[in-house]
Scaffold this motif. Structure first.
Motif, short mmCIF file in Angstrom:
data_model
loop_
_atom_site.label_atom_id
_atom_site.label_comp_id
_atom_site.label_asym_id
_atom_site.label_seq_id
_atom_site.Cartn_x
_atom_site.Cartn_y
_atom_site.Cartn_z
N THR A 5 0.83 -1.21 0.00
CA THR A 5 0.00 0.00 0.00
C THR A 5 0.86 1.25 0.00
OG1 THR A 5 -0.12 0.05 2.41
CG2 THR A 5 -1.87 -1.16 1.26
N ARG A 6 0.25 2.34 -0.35
CA ARG A 6 0.88 3.67 -0.32
C ARG A 6 -0.12 4.65 0.29
NH1 ARG A 6 4.86 1.15 -1.38
NH2 ARG A 6 6.27 1.44 -3.12
N GLU A 7 0.40 5.72 0.85
CA GLU A 7 -0.44 6.74 1.46
C GLU A 7 -0.79 7.81 0.44
OE1 GLU A 7 -0.17 10.03 5.04
OE2 GLU A 7 1.08 8.24 5.14
N VAL A 8 -2.04 8.30 0.51
CA VAL A 8 -2.52 9.39 -0.34
C VAL A 8 -2.97 10.51 0.59
CG1 VAL A 8 -4.26 10.09 -2.02
CG2 VAL A 8 -3.29 7.80 -2.12
N ARG A 9 -2.59 11.74 0.26
CA ARG A 9 -2.97 12.87 1.10
C ARG A 9 -3.68 13.92 0.27
NH1 ARG A 9 1.38 14.23 5.64
NH2 ARG A 9 1.88 12.10 6.24
N GLY A 10 -4.54 14.67 0.90
CA GLY A 10 -5.21 15.76 0.23
C GLY A 10 -5.94 16.62 1.24
N ARG A 11 -6.46 17.72 0.79
CA ARG A 11 -7.21 18.63 1.64
C ARG A 11 -8.63 18.75 1.10
NH1 ARG A 11 -4.71 21.23 5.48
NH2 ARG A 11 -2.44 21.24 5.52
N LEU A 12 -9.58 18.74 2.04
CA LEU A 12 -10.99 18.85 1.70
C LEU A 12 -11.61 19.97 2.52
CD1 LEU A 12 -11.99 15.08 1.97
CD2 LEU A 12 -11.62 16.37 -0.13
N PRO A 13 -12.71 20.53 2.04
CA PRO A 13 -13.44 21.47 2.88
C PRO A 13 -13.89 20.76 4.17
CG PRO A 13 -14.23 21.58 0.63
CD PRO A 13 -13.31 20.40 0.72
N LYS A 14 -13.88 21.50 5.27
CA LYS A 14 -14.20 20.93 6.57
C LYS A 14 -15.54 20.20 6.57
CE LYS A 14 -14.75 22.26 11.41
NZ LYS A 14 -14.70 23.40 12.35
N ASP A 15 -16.58 20.81 5.99
CA ASP A 15 -17.91 20.19 6.01
C ASP A 15 -17.94 18.88 5.23
OD1 ASP A 15 -17.59 21.63 3.61
OD2 ASP A 15 -19.74 22.02 3.42
N LEU A 16 -17.18 18.79 4.15
CA LEU A 16 -17.13 17.55 3.36
C LEU A 16 -16.42 16.45 4.14
CD1 LEU A 16 -17.72 16.10 0.70
CD2 LEU A 16 -15.57 17.02 -0.18
N LYS A 17 -15.35 16.79 4.82
CA LYS A 17 -14.62 15.80 5.63
C LYS A 17 -15.49 15.27 6.76
CE LYS A 17 -10.41 14.83 8.20
NZ LYS A 17 -11.07 14.01 9.18
N ILE A 18 -16.21 16.17 7.44
CA ILE A 18 -17.08 15.74 8.53
C ILE A 18 -18.20 14.84 8.00
CG2 ILE A 18 -18.77 16.55 10.24
CD1 ILE A 18 -16.88 19.02 10.62
N ALA A 19 -18.79 15.21 6.87
CA ALA A 19 -19.85 14.39 6.28
C ALA A 19 -19.31 13.01 5.90
CB ALA A 19 -20.43 15.09 5.05
N PHE A 20 -18.09 12.96 5.38
CA PHE A 20 -17.46 11.70 5.01
C PHE A 20 -17.24 10.82 6.24
CE2 PHE A 20 -13.41 9.35 4.19
CZ PHE A 20 -13.90 8.49 3.22
N GLU A 21 -16.72 11.41 7.30
CA GLU A 21 -16.49 10.66 8.54
C GLU A 21 -17.80 10.10 9.10
OE1 GLU A 21 -14.56 13.69 10.85
OE2 GLU A 21 -12.57 13.04 10.23
N ILE A 22 -18.84 10.91 9.09
CA ILE A 22 -20.14 10.48 9.59
C ILE A 22 -20.71 9.34 8.73
CG2 ILE A 22 -22.56 11.20 9.90
CD1 ILE A 22 -21.39 13.97 10.76
N ALA A 23 -20.62 9.50 7.41
CA ALA A 23 -21.13 8.47 6.51
C ALA A 23 -20.38 7.15 6.70
CB ALA A 23 -21.03 8.94 5.06
N CYS A 24 -19.08 7.21 6.84
CA CYS A 24 -18.29 5.99 7.06
C CYS A 24 -18.70 5.31 8.36
CB CYS A 24 -16.80 6.30 7.07
SG CYS A 24 -16.13 6.70 5.44
N ALA A 25 -18.87 6.09 9.41
CA ALA A 25 -19.28 5.53 10.69
C ALA A 25 -20.66 4.92 10.60
CB ALA A 25 -19.24 6.61 11.77
#
Length: 53
Positions: A5-25
């Motif tokens: 595996t390899r690591e991928v990094r990026g920046r997202l708007p705060k609201d999109l990141k929070i929505a992603f975390e909630i959806a994954c959970a």
């Protein structure tokens, strides 16, 4: 043997990141699995659109 595996990094708007975390959970899926699925879907979509041109 485990897949390399390899690591991928990026920046997202705060609201999109929070929505992603909630959806994954909510879906009980790791963020890594969700990102891998999203990237594979994106690549497939781009390859399909290139073939149609």
């Amino acid at each position: 043997m485990a897949e390399e595996t390899r690591e991928v990094r990026g920046r997202l708007p705060k609201d999109l990141k929070i929505a992603f975390e909630i959806a994954c959970a909510r879906l009980e899926v790791t963020q890594t699995a969700a990102l891998e699925e999203a990237i594979r879907d994106w690549l497939q979509k781009k390859e399909s659109s290139e073939k149609q041109q």
